[in-house]
Motif scaffolding. Structure first.
Motif, PDB file in Angstrom:
ATOM      1  N   LEU A 179       0.812  -1.221   0.000  1.00 26.89           N
ATOM      2  CA  LEU A 179       0.000   0.000   0.000  1.00 26.89           C
ATOM      3  C   LEU A 179       0.851   1.279   0.000  1.00 26.89           C
ATOM      4  N   PRO A 180       1.811   1.422   0.925  1.00 28.46           N
ATOM      5  CA  PRO A 180       2.583   2.680   0.917  1.00 28.46           C
ATOM      6  C   PRO A 180       3.336   2.912  -0.384  1.00 28.46           C
ATOM      7  N   GLU A 181       4.038   1.888  -0.856  1.00 32.69           N
ATOM      8  CA  GLU A 181       4.823   2.061  -2.077  1.00 32.69           C
ATOM      9  C   GLU A 181       3.937   2.234  -3.296  1.00 32.69           C
ATOM     10  N   GLY A 182       2.834   1.487  -3.353  1.00 32.16           N
ATOM     11  CA  GLY A 182       1.935   1.594  -4.496  1.00 32.16           C
ATOM     12  C   GLY A 182       1.339   2.984  -4.626  1.00 32.16           C
ATOM     13  N   MET A 183       0.877   3.537  -3.519  1.00 35.64           N
ATOM     14  CA  MET A 183       0.299   4.875  -3.559  1.00 35.64           C
ATOM     15  C   MET A 183       1.355   5.919  -3.917  1.00 35.64           C
ATOM     16  N   SER A 184       2.550   5.772  -3.381  1.00 33.72           N
ATOM     17  CA  SER A 184       3.618   6.717  -3.696  1.00 33.72           C
ATOM     18  C   SER A 184       3.992   6.647  -5.170  1.00 33.72           C
ATOM     19  N   ALA A 185       4.044   5.444  -5.741  1.00 30.23           N
ATOM     20  CA  ALA A 185       4.387   5.277  -7.154  1.00 30.23           C
ATOM     21  C   ALA A 185       3.324   5.896  -8.051  1.00 30.23           C
ATOM     22  N   VAL A 186       2.052   5.675  -7.742  1.00 29.10           N
ATOM     23  CA  VAL A 186       0.971   6.233  -8.557  1.00 29.10           C
ATOM     24  C   VAL A 186       0.976   7.753  -8.496  1.00 29.10           C
ATOM     25  N   ARG A 187       1.196   8.316  -7.315  1.00 30.05           N
ATOM     26  CA  ARG A 187       1.242   9.770  -7.182  1.00 30.05           C
ATOM     27  C   ARG A 187       2.401  10.361  -7.983  1.00 30.05           C
ATOM     28  N   ALA A 188       3.555   9.680  -7.966  1.00 27.46           N
ATOM     29  CA  ALA A 188       4.703  10.182  -8.727  1.00 27.46           C
ATOM     30  C   ALA A 188       4.421  10.152 -10.225  1.00 27.46           C
ATOM     31  N   ALA A 189       3.784   9.093 -10.715  1.00 22.62           N
ATOM     32  CA  ALA A 189       3.462   9.004 -12.144  1.00 22.62           C
ATOM     33  C   ALA A 189       2.481  10.091 -12.554  1.00 22.62           C
ATOM     34  N   ALA A 190       1.503  10.391 -11.677  1.00 22.09           N
ATOM     35  CA  ALA A 190       0.526  11.433 -11.981  1.00 22.09           C
ATOM     36  C   ALA A 190       1.185  12.808 -12.037  1.00 22.09           C
ATOM     37  N   ARG A 191       2.302  12.999 -11.311  1.00 18.75           N
ATOM     38  CA  ARG A 191       3.024  14.268 -11.328  1.00 18.75           C
ATOM     39  C   ARG A 191       4.073  14.300 -12.448  1.00 18.75           C
ATOM     40  N   ASN A 192       4.050  13.314 -13.336  1.00 22.77           N
ATOM     41  CA  ASN A 192       4.978  13.215 -14.465  1.00 22.77           C
ATOM     42  C   ASN A 192       6.395  12.872 -14.020  1.00 22.77           C
ATOM     43  N   HIS A 193       6.523  12.210 -12.864  1.00 25.53           N
ATOM     44  CA  HIS A 193       7.811  11.692 -12.395  1.00 25.53           C
ATOM     45  C   HIS A 193       7.828  10.180 -12.633  1.00 25.53           C
ATOM     46  N   LEU A 194       7.722   9.763 -13.871  1.00 25.75           N
ATOM     47  CA  LEU A 194       7.568   8.338 -14.151  1.00 25.75           C
ATOM     48  C   LEU A 194       8.800   7.539 -13.750  1.00 25.75           C
ATOM     49  N   GLN A 195       9.995   8.084 -13.971  1.00 27.99           N
ATOM     50  CA  GLN A 195      11.195   7.346 -13.569  1.00 27.99           C
ATOM     51  C   GLN A 195      11.212   7.111 -12.064  1.00 27.99           C
ATOM     52  N   HIS A 196      10.856   8.138 -11.308  1.00 33.55           N
ATOM     53  CA  HIS A 196      10.743   7.984  -9.855  1.00 33.55           C
ATOM     54  C   HIS A 196       9.697   6.939  -9.510  1.00 33.55           C
ATOM     55  N   SER A 197       8.567   6.966 -10.210  1.00 30.15           N
ATOM     56  CA  SER A 197       7.498   5.997  -9.974  1.00 30.15           C
ATOM     57  C   SER A 197       7.983   4.575 -10.212  1.00 30.15           C
ATOM     58  N   LEU A 198       8.708   4.367 -11.296  1.00 36.98           N
ATOM     59  CA  LEU A 198       9.210   3.023 -11.605  1.00 36.98           C
ATOM     60  C   LEU A 198      10.317   2.612 -10.638  1.00 36.98           C
ATOM     61  N   ASN A 199      11.116   3.571 -10.174  1.00 38.66           N
ATOM     62  CA  ASN A 199      12.119   3.242  -9.161  1.00 38.66           C
ATOM     63  C   ASN A 199      11.453   2.641  -7.926  1.00 38.66           C
ATOM     64  N   ILE A 200      10.323   3.220  -7.523  1.00 33.42           N
ATOM     65  CA  ILE A 200       9.611   2.719  -6.344  1.00 33.42           C
ATOM     66  C   ILE A 200       9.001   1.356  -6.624  1.00 33.42           C
ATOM     67  N   ALA A 201       8.247   1.254  -7.726  1.00 30.50           N
ATOM     68  CA  ALA A 201       7.503   0.026  -8.009  1.00 30.50           C
ATOM     69  C   ALA A 201       8.434  -1.147  -8.332  1.00 30.50           C
ATOM     70  N   LEU A 202       9.301  -0.959  -9.324  1.00 28.85           N
ATOM     71  CA  LEU A 202      10.193  -2.051  -9.720  1.00 28.85           C
ATOM     72  C   LEU A 202      11.218  -2.357  -8.637  1.00 28.85           C
ATOM     73  N   GLY A 203      11.646  -1.323  -7.901  1.00 34.38           N
ATOM     74  CA  GLY A 203      12.564  -1.559  -6.791  1.00 34.38           C
ATOM     75  C   GLY A 203      11.928  -2.405  -5.710  1.00 34.38           C
ATOM     76  N   SER A 204      10.629  -2.212  -5.476  1.00 35.84           N
ATOM     77  CA  SER A 204       9.922  -3.027  -4.494  1.00 35.84           C
ATOM     78  C   SER A 204       9.885  -4.489  -4.909  1.00 35.84           C
ATOM     79  N   ALA A 205       9.576  -4.739  -6.185  1.00 35.16           N
ATOM     80  CA  ALA A 205       9.533  -6.117  -6.668  1.00 35.16           C
ATOM     81  C   ALA A 205      10.903  -6.782  -6.575  1.00 35.16           C
ATOM     82  N   LEU A 206      11.950  -6.053  -6.969  1.00 34.76           N
ATOM     83  CA  LEU A 206      13.296  -6.624  -6.925  1.00 34.76           C
ATOM     84  C   LEU A 206      13.736  -6.908  -5.493  1.00 34.76           C
ATOM     85  N   ALA A 207      13.477  -5.968  -4.579  1.00 36.64           N
ATOM     86  CA  ALA A 207      13.853  -6.182  -3.186  1.00 36.64           C
ATOM     87  C   ALA A 207      13.107  -7.364  -2.588  1.00 36.64           C
ATOM     88  N   THR A 208      11.847  -7.538  -2.969  1.00 38.06           N
ATOM     89  CA  THR A 208      11.057  -8.648  -2.436  1.00 38.06           C
ATOM     90  C   THR A 208      11.638  -9.989  -2.836  1.00 38.06           C
TER      91      THR A 208
END
Length: 365
Positions: free
Chosen positions: A267-296
């Motif tokens: 929930l925390p990472e997902g919401m943060s990633a979506v908010r970043a993408a909506a602000r046109n920070h897509l690279q930041h958004s993918l850093n959060i989302a894909l980084g979460s999957a890789l760390a898991t």
């Protein structure tokens, strides 16, 4: 942060921790117990957990603004990974052995991130900004490491001579855990030192002044408190849900429970990633989302493998046929979606359709 958020950001995590302490001191009030009051407390714990997750997102944004990229993203990613391990370990040690729980939870994280969260980020970002650009080198690094570990840890166990039932031999489990940790360490070095510029891109004009030292320290403390409230409550929520779904004739209840755990933790990472993408920070958004999957996949399975060896409970990692197909499809789709360095709404729609099929297979495999 606005005044309304400032109140909820401190009250909700504290309330969640107090409720979790109530469950600990008075086990008869646990959501897993029978009766009217435990059911009310179970719903209350869900509400506080969601509120604490929102709080964690807000405080993580403050920490990230001070630390910059990629360190700010790593703070949230590694914190949430530690929480996920603690929740899964508590569920693994609760009651009878759940040999497939770790597998289902990691698979759920990979599917929710790569199909659900990524799809939502691409769709919302494209609706607002039409086309968005990314740093292909950075995204390719995330995908290469995640795909390699996903195949080696979730598909290979069913293909070895010792793993006809999807279980690594003790030697194989320890060896592959060391491989996962080594690969993640190498990735972190490339991300934070050698090729740091591949993960830092954001559109011009989006730079913001970093917060002062006082708000930064307070944000770190409240981020830890918020994440602590999430982990304290998610165990109770997952336990109550486990008792609830036991009343239904599900073909694979561990898959549903694993998806619930992954959803609560993300929930925390997902919401943060979506908010970043909506602000046109897509690279930041993918850093959060894909980084979460890789760390898991890099850290959760080695940690659960250590617990499995210590307590002598087997851990099944090999995926079933339908899960293997969906995971490989998601990996191929991710490679194609980010292959040109630009994204659009169609990419997001396709990811979300695949995610809907995954949700259907949870209940009708």
């Amino acid at each position: 942060m606005g005044k309304r958020f400032a109140v909820s950001a401190y009250v909700l995590p504290a309330s969640g921790i107090l409720l979790a302490l109530t469950f600990f001191l008075w086990p008869s009030l646990s959501p897993a117990a029978s009766g009217f009051l435990p059911g009310v407390l179970a719903f209350g714990s869900i509400a506080l957990l969601c509120g604490s997750a929102f709080s964690a997102v807000g405080h993580a944004d403050v920490v990230e603004a001070r630390l910059g990229q990629p360190w700010g993203t790593l703070v949230l990613t590694l914190s949430v990974t530690v929480i996920e391990v603690s929740v899964m370990a508590s569920m693994m040690l609760n009651g009878e052995n759940n040999p497939t729980l770790a597998r289902e939870s990691v698979l759920s994280v990979l599917m929710i991130v790569n199909a659900g969260i990524v799809g939502l980020c691409l769709l919302l970002g494209s609706i607002r900004h039409r086309e968005q650009t990314i740093q292909q080198q950075g995204v390719s690094g995330y995908l290469s490491a995640t795909i390699a570990l996903g195949v080696m840890l979730l598909i290979l166990p069913s293909e070895t001579r010792a793993g006809a039932s999807g279980i690594f031999s003790p030697f194989q489990l320890v060896y592959m855990s060391a491989i996962a940790l080594a690969l993640y360490a190498a990735f972190l070095y490339m991300q934070t030192v050698r090729y740091r510029e591949h993960f830092n891109a954001q559109p011009e004009g989006h730079a913001e002044d970093p917060p002062e030292l006082g708000p930064f320290i307070l944000a770190i403390f409240m981020l830890l408190a918020s994440l602590g409230a999430v982990v304290a409550l998610s165990g109770w929520v997952a336990m109550s849900f486990e008792d609830f779904i036991s009343q239904f004739a599900l073909r694979d209840p561990d898959a549903v429970i694993g998806a619930l755990v992954a959803t609560l933790i993300l929930l925390p990472e997902g919401m943060s990633a979506v908010r970043a993408a909506a602000r046109n920070h897509l690279q930041h958004s993918l850093n959060i989302a894909l980084g979460s999957a890789l760390a898991t996949v890099s850290l959760t399975i080695p940690a659960m493998a250590f617990i499995s060896v210590m307590i002598g409970r087997p851990m099944v990692l090999g995926l079933d046929n339908e899960d293997r197909t969906m995971l490989l499809l998601t990996f191929v789709l991710a490679v194609l979606s980010f292959g040109t360095g630009k994204t659009n709404a169609l990419n997001g729609v396709i990811h979300l359709i695949v995610f809907c099929v995954y949700v259907m297979l949870l209940f009708a495999p």
